[in-house]
Structures are given as structure tokens and as C-alpha cells.
Scaffold this motif. Structure first.
Motif, PDB file in Angstrom:
ATOM      1  N   ASP A 161      33.399  44.888  39.470  1.00  0.00           N
ATOM      2  CA  ASP A 161      32.675  44.004  39.687  1.00  0.00           C
ATOM      3  C   ASP A 161      33.948  44.227  41.341  1.00  0.00           C
ATOM      4  O   ASP A 161      33.997  43.714  42.381  1.00  0.00           O
ATOM      5  N   GLN A 162      35.032  44.882  40.895  1.00  0.00           N
ATOM      6  CA  GLN A 162      35.365  45.889  41.810  1.00  0.00           C
ATOM      7  C   GLN A 162      35.553  46.911  43.330  1.00  0.00           C
ATOM      8  O   GLN A 162      35.920  46.855  44.388  1.00  0.00           O
ATOM      9  N   ALA A 163      33.916  47.355  42.382  1.00  0.00           N
ATOM     10  CA  ALA A 163      34.107  48.011  42.987  1.00  0.00           C
ATOM     11  C   ALA A 163      32.461  48.432  43.224  1.00  0.00           C
ATOM     12  O   ALA A 163      32.041  48.624  42.409  1.00  0.00           O
ATOM     13  N   GLN A 164      31.799  49.520  44.436  1.00  0.00           N
ATOM     14  CA  GLN A 164      30.211  49.959  44.009  1.00  0.00           C
ATOM     15  C   GLN A 164      29.960  51.241  43.504  1.00  0.00           C
ATOM     16  O   GLN A 164      28.883  51.822  43.537  1.00  0.00           O
ATOM     17  N   MET A 165      31.131  52.177  44.354  1.00  0.00           N
ATOM     18  CA  MET A 165      31.340  53.345  43.046  1.00  0.00           C
ATOM     19  C   MET A 165      32.386  53.015  41.861  1.00  0.00           C
ATOM     20  O   MET A 165      33.752  53.381  42.689  1.00  0.00           O
ATOM     21  N   ILE A 166      31.899  54.489  41.201  1.00  0.00           N
ATOM     22  CA  ILE A 166      33.046  54.483  40.162  1.00  0.00           C
ATOM     23  C   ILE A 166      32.661  55.705  40.414  1.00  0.00           C
ATOM     24  O   ILE A 166      32.700  56.523  39.054  1.00  0.00           O
ATOM     25  N   PHE A 167      34.912  56.669  39.522  1.00  0.00           N
ATOM     26  CA  PHE A 167      34.903  57.961  39.367  1.00  0.00           C
ATOM     27  C   PHE A 167      35.458  57.898  38.602  1.00  0.00           C
ATOM     28  O   PHE A 167      36.464  57.165  38.106  1.00  0.00           O
ATOM     29  N   ALA A 168      35.440  59.366  37.202  1.00  0.00           N
ATOM     30  CA  ALA A 168      35.961  59.215  34.939  1.00  0.00           C
ATOM     31  C   ALA A 168      35.998  60.731  35.714  1.00  0.00           C
ATOM     32  O   ALA A 168      35.191  61.523  35.865  1.00  0.00           O
ATOM     33  N   GLU A 169      37.136  60.787  34.728  1.00  0.00           N
ATOM     34  CA  GLU A 169      37.195  62.175  34.022  1.00  0.00           C
ATOM     35  C   GLU A 169      35.662  63.000  33.407  1.00  0.00           C
ATOM     36  O   GLU A 169      35.712  62.122  32.636  1.00  0.00           O
TER      37      GLU A 169
END
Length: 419
Positions: free
Chosen positions: A277-285
């Protein structure tokens, strides 16, 4: 081709339940026999030529071929002529047991693992029907070969355009379930990078910290029911083996573990939707949590389910919501300043990031999330300049239209697939 697995609860009658229990025991015996056959052949080629073992040696003729997948399937057909109890099980179900063992040996050779273990009584908990000529769903029931019709709880309907490829019957402590493998002949494009981005850093002090400064406390699902499990397992120690009271207590303990796993999975899905709901791209380790699970914090790592969240739950929710998800290099994310890029060394006990170059002060996990976000955006820019050039806009628009139609079917499905 899109593949999904839907799991439903089934309610077999007493005769069907006894039949399926008998099938599980037969599959277990076939698995153990095939495993013993392969281990004996391999061990017979390992014994030294100048001496013998003090215990025993595996003697197999030198011209005996290796018991491969097809050889063991052929041997299974011969064994059926001599053992009537093998004929009671569906032929393809037993063949899938041999295929499962062959897949384990293939993984063993590729990853360098040891031999698979023998299955004890009651440890084999599922069997698979690999194919169906038509849909086994008939109204609110499902028809399985050699077992018959049984009620099924459709808590969610099968979407339009999907066909049932395989059916796996699963025995749990809470009852019987089936897992339907659904396939659809559609081509789904990958979600392109677009919109606002966030980076997330996972850990044990906080389950998750975002680059926006939000920090989510780690839930302790196992700790809440640890005392109850401790009391039940203490009672289990005093029960006589193979007794009915021991079996009932094992089932009760298993239901508590299922409650813990279900609570964890439900919470992780809600958190994944909150992030989408907060963003259109999510990055993780890109972390390997198996290493963390072997350390002194292994119990807390497994209780948090970090690997399940980053590798299973979050990618699937991002796919359904049309959010771009990617992983970045984890090396040094907590030792780098997100504002000036200076290297700031700190150990695990230091939970505040203080940069000696620019004077930035913020929580350590939030700073790490900002570094992850910056690395993800940098990787997207590089990939967009190299791989995404020349991508035809008309093809992309058609693919996105198919994706939106498929998602609408998932959200508003038909009642269920016709028989």
C-alpha cells in the motif's frame, strides 16, 4: 503458463480415511525399499579392496545396473505381481513416490547433501495424483481415483481459465487436506519498475524497518505458546509408546504447532499488503537465513520466519498487487551511511547510526533500509539502460491487459470449475 496451488479441507468418511492411511503406509514402505536399494548399490562400490569392515559389507553383483528411476519403476511393476497389497494403491501414486526419491537424490548430488533419511511409521504424510482426464470437482465434492467422492470446503473458488493438473492429499494433525495445482495457459509479464520505492531491512530486534522510518516489532508466536507445548511434551514423555493416549497427545501437540504456523503466515500476509500500500517498488536484502538459523539465535530466527516472508509471502503479494520486487547485495548495508556514503563500522550491539562525516543520526535498521533502497534504485537504472531498451510498448500494453484480466478473475472468480 501460470501455476498456483490452492489448499482445501476435505472430510472423508471412516472407510475412506482408513484406505488413505493404508496408502500412506504403503507409500512409506515403497520409499524406504527404494532408498535401501540405492544405498546398498552405492555402498557396495565403496568398500576397500584389501580389507573388510568389522561389521558388514554390502555385496551386490558387479554387473548389477544402478537402480535408476526407470529401473525402479519397472521393478515396481514386477513387485505388484507378487504382492497384492501393492495393487490396492493407485499405480501412478506409487510411481510418484519413486519420482520423489529420484528428485531427492538429484538434489543431493547437486548440493552435496547426505543421503535422505528413512521414513518412520507415521512420517509419510502425503501422496500425489499426477494427472486427471477431467476435473475431479463435482459440485461441493471431489472424486479421487479408487477412493471416491468426499466433501470439500471451498473457502475460495477456483478462478475461470484454470485447469486442475495434480491433486495432493495431505494428512495433518488437524485433519485431511488436498492441494490442487492449478494451471492457466497465459503469459504473465514481469512487473516493470515504476513509482515510489522503499527499502526494507529485516532482523530480530525489529522484524522489519523501512527506509521511511517505520519499524515493526517482531511478533513472538512460539513464545506465546511455549509454556503450553512444554507441559504437553512433558506429559508425552510419560506415555507408553504406540498407545492410544500417546497418539491423542501427539495430535494435540501437532495442532498447537499448526496454530503457531497459521498465525505467523496470516500476520506476514497482512504485513506484505501493508507494504504494498505504501510503494510501487520494494527492495530487500538477498540473505541466506539458513546460516542464521544454525546460530545461537536460531530459535528466534525460525520463530520470526524471515526467510518465509522475504522468499515466499512478499514476492507473491507483490506479484498480485503489481508491485516491483527485487533483492540487492547485502554486504555492508549496515556499515554504510545512507546520506554521504561513508563507511561507519559498528557491531551488533550498536543500534544507532552516527556518521562521523556528515553527522547523520538515526536508527541503525532505518539507515540500512535507506542504503538498500539506494542500491535497488541504482540497479534498476542500470538494468533499464541495458535490458529494457527496445521493449515494444504495444506488446507491453497487451501483456498488462492480460495481467489485469487475470487479476480480476482472481479477485472475482466464478463459483468453481465445472466437472
Amino acid at each position: 503458463m501460470l501455476v498456483m496451488n490452492y489448499r482445501y479441507r476435505i472430510y472423508p468418511n471412516f472407510e475412506q480415511e482408513q484406505q488413505m492411511l493404508s496408502w500412506l503406509e504403503t507409500c512409506r514402505r515403497v520409499f524406504n525399499y527404494a532408498l535401501r536399494e540405492r544405498k546398498d548399490w552405492i555402498n557396495s562400490r565403496k568398500c576397500p579392496a584389501d580389507r573388510c569392515s568389522l561389521q558388514s559389507e554390502y555385496i551386490v553383483a558387479a554387473d548389477t545396473p544402478y537402480p535408476s528411476y526407470y529401473a525402479q519403476k519397472k521393478g515396481l511393476a514386477v513387485a505388484k505381481k507378487e504382492n497384492n497389497w501393492l495393487k490396492a494403491v493407485h499405480s501412478q501414486v506409487l510411481q510418484e513416490v519413486i519420482g520423489q526419491l529420484d528428485g531427492v537424490f538429484t538434489s543431493m548430488k547437486a548440493r552435496g547433501h547426505g543421503f535422505p533419511r528413512f521414513k518412520k511409521f507415521g512420517q509419510y504424510r502425503s501422496f500425489l495424483f499426477p494427472q486427471f482426464k477431467s476435473s475431479p470437482i463435482q459440485g461441493r465434492q471431489i472424486k479421487l481415483p479408487k477412493i471416491g467422492l468426499m466433501p470439500i470446503v471451498f473457502h475460495r473458488q477456483i478462478p475461470d481459465g484454470f485447469a486442475i493438473k495434480t491433486v495432493r492429499v495431505i494428512r495433518k494433525h488437524s485433519g485431511w487436506y488436498i492441494s490442487l495445482c492449478l494451471v492457466a495457459d497465459v503469459s504473465i509479464p514481469e512487473v516493470p519498475p515504476h513509482g515510489r520505492s522503499i527499502g526494507i531491512d529485516v532482523g530480530l530486534s525489529y522484524f522489519l524497518s523501512t527506509s521511511d522510518g517505520e519499524q515493526v516489532d517482531r511478533p513472538r508466536f512460539f513464545d506465546k505458546l511455549h509454556r503450553k507445548l512444554e507441559l504437553l511434551q512433558r506429559c508425552l514423555k510419560r506415555k507408553q509408546k504406540r498407545s492410544n493416549n500417546r497418539a491423542k497427545l501427539i495430535q494435540k501437540i501437532g495442532r498447537v504447532h499448526e496454530q503457531i504456523a497459521a498465525s505467523r503466515l496470516d500476520w506476514q500476509f497482512k504485513l506484505a499488503h501493508h507494504l504494498c500500500d505504501q510503494a510501487q517498488m520494494i527492495f530487500a536484502e538477498d540473505l541466506d537465513f539458513r546460516i542464521m538459523a544454525k546460530g545461537f539465535l536460531g530459535k528466534h530466527t525460525l520463530d520470526a520466519g524471515l526467510g518465509q516472508f522475504l522468499n515466499v509471502v512478499l514476492p507473491w503479494v507483490c506479484f498480485k498487487r503489481g508491485v516491483y520486487y527485487a533483492k540487492v547485495d547485502p554486504n555492508g548495508t549496515s556499515q554504510e551511511c545512507p546520506d554521504c556514503g561513508a563507511r561507519v563500522k559498528k557491531d551488533l550491539s550498536t543500534r544507532i547510526h552516527e556518521c562521523h562525516e556528515c553527522g547523520s543520526v538515526k536508527p541503525r535498521d532505518v539507515a540500512s533500509g535507506q542504503v538498500i533502497n539506494a542500491r535497488g534504485l541504482s540497479g534498476v537504472q542500470i538494468a533499464s539502460g541495458r535490458d529494457l531498451s527496445g521493449y515494444q510498448e504495444t506488446d507491453a500494453r497487451q501483456d498488462r491487459t492480460k495481467l489485469e484480466e487475470l487479476k480480476s478473475n482472481l479477485e472475482k472468480p466464478a463459483l468453481y470449475a465445472s466437472a
